[in-house]
Design a protein around this motif. Structure first.
Motif, mmCIF file in Angstrom:
data_model
loop_
_atom_site.group_PDB
_atom_site.id
_atom_site.type_symbol
_atom_site.label_atom_id
_atom_site.label_comp_id
_atom_site.label_asym_id
_atom_site.label_seq_id
_atom_site.Cartn_x
_atom_site.Cartn_y
_atom_site.Cartn_z
ATOM 1 N N GLN A 178 -2.537 -8.556 -6.761
ATOM 2 C CA GLN A 178 -1.572 -7.125 -6.452
ATOM 3 C C GLN A 178 -1.801 -7.130 -5.320
ATOM 4 O O GLN A 178 -2.719 -7.171 -4.466
ATOM 5 N N GLU A 179 -0.705 -6.420 -4.597
ATOM 6 C CA GLU A 179 -0.431 -6.189 -3.141
ATOM 7 C C GLU A 179 0.229 -4.816 -2.934
ATOM 8 O O GLU A 179 1.330 -4.670 -3.537
ATOM 9 N N TRP A 180 -0.189 -4.059 -2.054
ATOM 10 C CA TRP A 180 0.326 -2.913 -1.787
ATOM 11 C C TRP A 180 0.457 -2.871 -0.221
ATOM 12 O O TRP A 180 -0.482 -3.313 0.452
ATOM 13 N N ILE A 181 1.682 -2.647 0.282
ATOM 14 C CA ILE A 181 2.011 -2.647 1.808
ATOM 15 C C ILE A 181 2.704 -1.085 1.825
ATOM 16 O O ILE A 181 3.553 -0.734 1.594
ATOM 17 N N PHE A 182 1.619 -0.574 2.853
ATOM 18 C CA PHE A 182 1.852 1.070 3.071
ATOM 19 C C PHE A 182 2.525 1.154 4.437
ATOM 20 O O PHE A 182 2.048 0.296 5.408
ATOM 21 N N ASN A 183 3.926 1.462 4.414
ATOM 22 C CA ASN A 183 4.231 1.881 5.845
ATOM 23 C C ASN A 183 4.236 3.399 6.115
ATOM 24 O O ASN A 183 3.774 4.272 5.561
ATOM 25 N N ASP A 184 4.582 3.770 7.425
ATOM 26 C CA ASP A 184 4.307 5.026 8.063
ATOM 27 C C ASP A 184 5.404 6.079 7.558
ATOM 28 O O ASP A 184 5.265 7.213 8.440
ATOM 29 N N VAL A 185 6.178 5.942 6.713
ATOM 30 C CA VAL A 185 7.141 7.006 6.318
ATOM 31 C C VAL A 185 6.828 7.240 4.905
ATOM 32 O O VAL A 185 7.648 7.596 3.942
ATOM 33 N N TYR A 186 5.675 7.201 4.477
ATOM 34 C CA TYR A 186 5.097 7.403 3.039
ATOM 35 C C TYR A 186 5.836 6.723 2.013
ATOM 36 O O TYR A 186 5.982 7.243 0.818
ATOM 37 N N LEU A 187 6.130 5.390 2.167
ATOM 38 C CA LEU A 187 6.661 4.596 1.291
ATOM 39 C C LEU A 187 5.867 3.226 1.450
ATOM 40 O O LEU A 187 5.102 2.944 2.217
ATOM 41 N N GLY A 188 6.089 2.254 0.475
ATOM 42 C CA GLY A 188 5.525 0.941 0.463
ATOM 43 C C GLY A 188 6.286 0.009 -0.615
ATOM 44 O O GLY A 188 7.076 0.520 -1.322
ATOM 45 N N ARG A 189 5.724 -1.141 -0.657
ATOM 46 C CA ARG A 189 6.059 -2.011 -1.372
ATOM 47 C C ARG A 189 4.903 -2.634 -2.278
ATOM 48 O O ARG A 189 4.035 -2.966 -1.762
ATOM 49 N N TYR A 190 4.965 -2.640 -3.751
ATOM 50 C CA TYR A 190 3.816 -3.132 -4.667
ATOM 51 C C TYR A 190 4.468 -4.563 -5.014
ATOM 52 O O TYR A 190 5.463 -4.622 -5.601
ATOM 53 N N THR A 191 3.594 -5.320 -5.039
ATOM 54 C CA THR A 191 3.921 -6.719 -5.599
ATOM 55 C C THR A 191 2.896 -7.295 -6.439
ATOM 56 O O THR A 191 1.701 -7.087 -6.163
ATOM 57 N N GLU A 192 3.164 -7.986 -7.612
ATOM 58 C CA GLU A 192 2.125 -8.769 -8.457
ATOM 59 C C GLU A 192 2.656 -10.216 -8.327
ATOM 60 O O GLU A 192 3.710 -10.289 -8.780
ATOM 61 N N TYR A 193 1.574 -11.058 -8.054
ATOM 62 C CA TYR A 193 1.855 -12.381 -8.121
ATOM 63 C C TYR A 193 1.111 -13.048 -9.333
ATOM 64 O O TYR A 193 0.024 -12.903 -9.495
ATOM 65 N N GLY A 194 1.655 -14.063 -9.681
ATOM 66 C CA GLY A 194 1.061 -14.935 -10.667
ATOM 67 C C GLY A 194 1.019 -16.376 -10.244
ATOM 68 O O GLY A 194 1.365 -16.674 -9.153
ATOM 69 N N THR A 195 0.491 -17.356 -10.982
ATOM 70 C CA THR A 195 0.598 -18.754 -10.527
ATOM 71 C C THR A 195 1.777 -19.074 -10.065
ATOM 72 O O THR A 195 1.814 -20.189 -9.225
ATOM 73 N N LYS A 196 2.759 -18.755 -10.674
ATOM 74 C CA LYS A 196 4.332 -19.395 -10.141
ATOM 75 C C LYS A 196 5.080 -18.598 -9.163
ATOM 76 O O LYS A 196 6.189 -18.552 -9.058
ATOM 77 N N GLY A 197 4.372 -17.354 -8.645
ATOM 78 C CA GLY A 197 5.220 -16.692 -7.852
ATOM 79 C C GLY A 197 5.101 -15.155 -8.007
ATOM 80 O O GLY A 197 4.244 -14.773 -8.864
ATOM 81 N N ILE A 198 6.116 -14.406 -7.858
ATOM 82 C CA ILE A 198 6.461 -12.996 -7.912
ATOM 83 C C ILE A 198 6.690 -12.653 -9.376
ATOM 84 O O ILE A 198 7.437 -13.296 -9.801
ATOM 85 N N LEU A 199 5.573 -11.895 -10.016
ATOM 86 C CA LEU A 199 6.020 -11.457 -11.302
ATOM 87 C C LEU A 199 6.565 -10.239 -11.571
ATOM 88 O O LEU A 199 7.139 -9.799 -12.579
ATOM 89 N N PHE A 200 6.387 -9.121 -10.358
ATOM 90 C CA PHE A 200 6.783 -7.888 -10.667
ATOM 91 C C PHE A 200 6.707 -7.314 -9.018
ATOM 92 O O PHE A 200 5.947 -7.678 -8.540
ATOM 93 N N GLU A 201 7.779 -6.659 -8.605
ATOM 94 C CA GLU A 201 8.006 -5.839 -7.371
ATOM 95 C C GLU A 201 8.569 -4.531 -7.451
ATOM 96 O O GLU A 201 9.672 -4.609 -8.084
#
Length: 118
Positions: A45-68
């Protein structure tokens, strides 16, 4: 006449750009956070926080992105609330804590949600 209108339009754009500047945000949560998982279809699981109070959440599986999805984050006196508009994911409340290993973690109810990536 056209030249005056163009000059007026250019001055208006410059004024709007200067007045709509986003204030600098130096919050310690800014950056990339992750959690490695095992025994599940989600490997990371990955969370990328940016400076305008928003971000991008991504879940990765063995074959790539499962959910974003995008998320919003909000700072309160005691921690941060992460919400995922447009999804059925409930908001989570986290705090920042230092671990014995020297890493910084996002914690929820004494459980590690994510660790700051280098």
């Amino acid at each position: 006449m056209k030249r005056r209108l163009w000059l007026l339009a250019a001055m208006t754009v410059m004024l709007l750009i200067n007045c709509s500047e986003v204030p600098e945000n130096n919050d310690p949560i800014l950056g990339t956070w992750h959690k490695e998982l095992s025994d599940t279809s989600i490997q990371k699981q990955e969370w990328i926080f940016n400076d305008v109070y928003l971000g991008r959440y991504t879940e990765y599986g063995t074959k790539g992105i499962l959910f974003e999805t995008d998320f919003k984050w909000e700072l309160s006196e005691t921690g941060y609330t992460l919400s995922y508009p447009g999804t059925d994911r409930p908001p989570i409340w986290v705090t920042l804590e230092s671990l014995e290993s020297g890493s910084t973690a996002l914690m929820a109810s004494k459980t590690i949600v994510a660790i700051r990536s280098n």
